[in-house]
Design a protein around this motif. Structure first.
Motif, PDB file in Angstrom:
ATOM      1  N   LYS A 101       0.836  -1.201   0.000  1.00 13.40           N
ATOM      2  CA  LYS A 101       0.000   0.000   0.000  1.00 13.40           C
ATOM      3  C   LYS A 101       0.875   1.257   0.000  1.00 13.40           C
ATOM      4  O   LYS A 101       0.633   2.193  -0.763  1.00 13.40           O
ATOM      5  N   ASN A 102       1.901   1.271   0.838  1.00 12.09           N
ATOM      6  CA  ASN A 102       2.816   2.415   0.882  1.00 12.09           C
ATOM      7  C   ASN A 102       3.660   2.513  -0.385  1.00 12.09           C
ATOM      8  O   ASN A 102       3.924   3.603  -0.882  1.00 12.09           O
ATOM      9  N   PHE A 103       4.068   1.372  -0.910  1.00  9.76           N
ATOM     10  CA  PHE A 103       4.878   1.316  -2.126  1.00  9.76           C
ATOM     11  C   PHE A 103       4.139   1.944  -3.309  1.00  9.76           C
ATOM     12  O   PHE A 103       4.721   2.697  -4.081  1.00  9.76           O
ATOM     13  N   MET A 104       2.862   1.659  -3.423  1.00 10.16           N
ATOM     14  CA  MET A 104       2.080   2.139  -4.566  1.00 10.16           C
ATOM     15  C   MET A 104       1.787   3.640  -4.505  1.00 10.16           C
ATOM     16  O   MET A 104       1.255   4.196  -5.453  1.00 10.16           O
ATOM     17  N   THR A 108       6.694   6.003  -9.492  1.00  8.67           N
ATOM     18  CA  THR A 108       7.603   5.080 -10.180  1.00  8.67           C
ATOM     19  C   THR A 108       7.276   3.638  -9.816  1.00  8.67           C
ATOM     20  O   THR A 108       7.307   2.746 -10.668  1.00  8.67           O
ATOM     21  N   ALA A 109       6.945   3.404  -8.564  1.00  8.57           N
ATOM     22  CA  ALA A 109       6.573   2.060  -8.130  1.00  8.57           C
ATOM     23  C   ALA A 109       5.281   1.620  -8.821  1.00  8.57           C
ATOM     24  O   ALA A 109       5.162   0.469  -9.259  1.00  8.57           O
ATOM     25  N   HIS A 132       1.856 -12.999  -3.354  1.00 10.57           N
ATOM     26  CA  HIS A 132       2.642 -11.784  -3.565  1.00 10.57           C
ATOM     27  C   HIS A 132       1.999 -10.942  -4.672  1.00 10.57           C
ATOM     28  O   HIS A 132       1.762  -9.746  -4.506  1.00 10.57           O
ATOM     29  N   VAL A 133       1.705 -11.577  -5.791  1.00 14.19           N
ATOM     30  CA  VAL A 133       1.091 -10.874  -6.919  1.00 14.19           C
ATOM     31  C   VAL A 133      -0.284 -10.340  -6.522  1.00 14.19           C
ATOM     32  O   VAL A 133      -0.621  -9.186  -6.814  1.00 14.19           O
ATOM     33  N   ALA A 134      -1.075 -11.140  -5.837  1.00 15.63           N
ATOM     34  CA  ALA A 134      -2.427 -10.717  -5.450  1.00 15.63           C
ATOM     35  C   ALA A 134      -2.388  -9.521  -4.498  1.00 15.63           C
ATOM     36  O   ALA A 134      -3.170  -8.573  -4.655  1.00 15.63           O
ATOM     37  N   LEU A 135      -1.493  -9.545  -3.521  1.00 13.06           N
ATOM     38  CA  LEU A 135      -1.406  -8.434  -2.566  1.00 13.06           C
ATOM     39  C   LEU A 135      -0.955  -7.153  -3.247  1.00 13.06           C
ATOM     40  O   LEU A 135      -1.499  -6.074  -2.993  1.00 13.06           O
ATOM     41  N   ALA A 139      -3.140  -3.557  -3.958  1.00 20.98           N
ATOM     42  CA  ALA A 139      -2.636  -2.218  -3.639  1.00 20.98           C
ATOM     43  C   ALA A 139      -2.560  -1.353  -4.891  1.00 20.98           C
ATOM     44  O   ALA A 139      -2.876  -0.159  -4.862  1.00 20.98           O
ATOM     45  N   PHE A 140      -2.164  -1.956  -6.016  1.00 26.78           N
ATOM     46  CA  PHE A 140      -2.084  -1.253  -7.297  1.00 26.78           C
ATOM     47  C   PHE A 140      -3.468  -0.748  -7.716  1.00 26.78           C
ATOM     48  O   PHE A 140      -3.629   0.412  -8.112  1.00 26.78           O
TER      49      PHE A 140
END
Length: 160
Positions: A101-104, A108-109, A132-135, A139-140
């Motif tokens: 969530k923070n990454f998105m 750039t992320a 991993h992909v689903a989480l 967030a994406f």
């Protein structure tokens, strides 16, 4: 044979099987960690010298400019770190959910995930890779990624 001998033999057999399974798991984790370290070293070199291997520019020439290669590689490094950590049980799904969530929040992320998420989904090796992909997808999508990068969504559907 008498009963105590059978119980002892069964106990030894079970203990041996458990020990073998633990050794196999430790070996797998060791190999996974060694691969992660090697990949991390490659990303370290590529991040500090993006001109050596402009992989993002080469793979996504319509979407990535040369100056974006280094930052996108850094995002890739984080994504791989979390994937490996989830696979090894270092990160829980709750921790990864918060990190994603923070990454998105970083543009750039968001772009890195838009460009790589469908390939990562196709390359998932197991339950934890799929998690991993689903989480990260959740967030994406919550960050509005599909609306910001609709061209990546259309391109990925035709590629499947």
């Amino acid at each position: 044979m008498n009963r105590p001998v059978l119980i002892l033999a069964a106990t030894v057999a079970v203990a041996s099987a458990v020990h073998t399974a633990q050794r196999h798991l430790q070996h797998r984790e060791f190999l996974e960690l060694a691969m992660h370290k090697a990949h991390g070293r490659m990303l370290e070199v590529a991040t500090t010298h993006p001109n050596l291997d402009p992989i993002w520019v080469r793979n996504h020439p319509d979407h990535v400019k040369e100056h974006e290669s280094g930052p996108l590689l850094m995002c890739q490094w984080w994504l791989e770190f979390w994937r490996t950590g989830l696979n090894l049980g270092v990160f829980t799904p709750a921790v990864l959910r918060q990190n994603a969530k923070n990454f998105m929040k970083d543009p750039t992320a968001l772009k890195a995930w838009a460009l790589s998420r469908h390939g990562r989904a196709l390359q998932s090796r197991g339950r934890r890779d799929r998690m991993h992909v689903a989480l990260l997808n959740a967030a994406f999508e919550e960050a509005g990624g599909p609306n910001q990068y609709p061209e990546c969504e259309l391109g990925s559907v035709s590629a499947l």
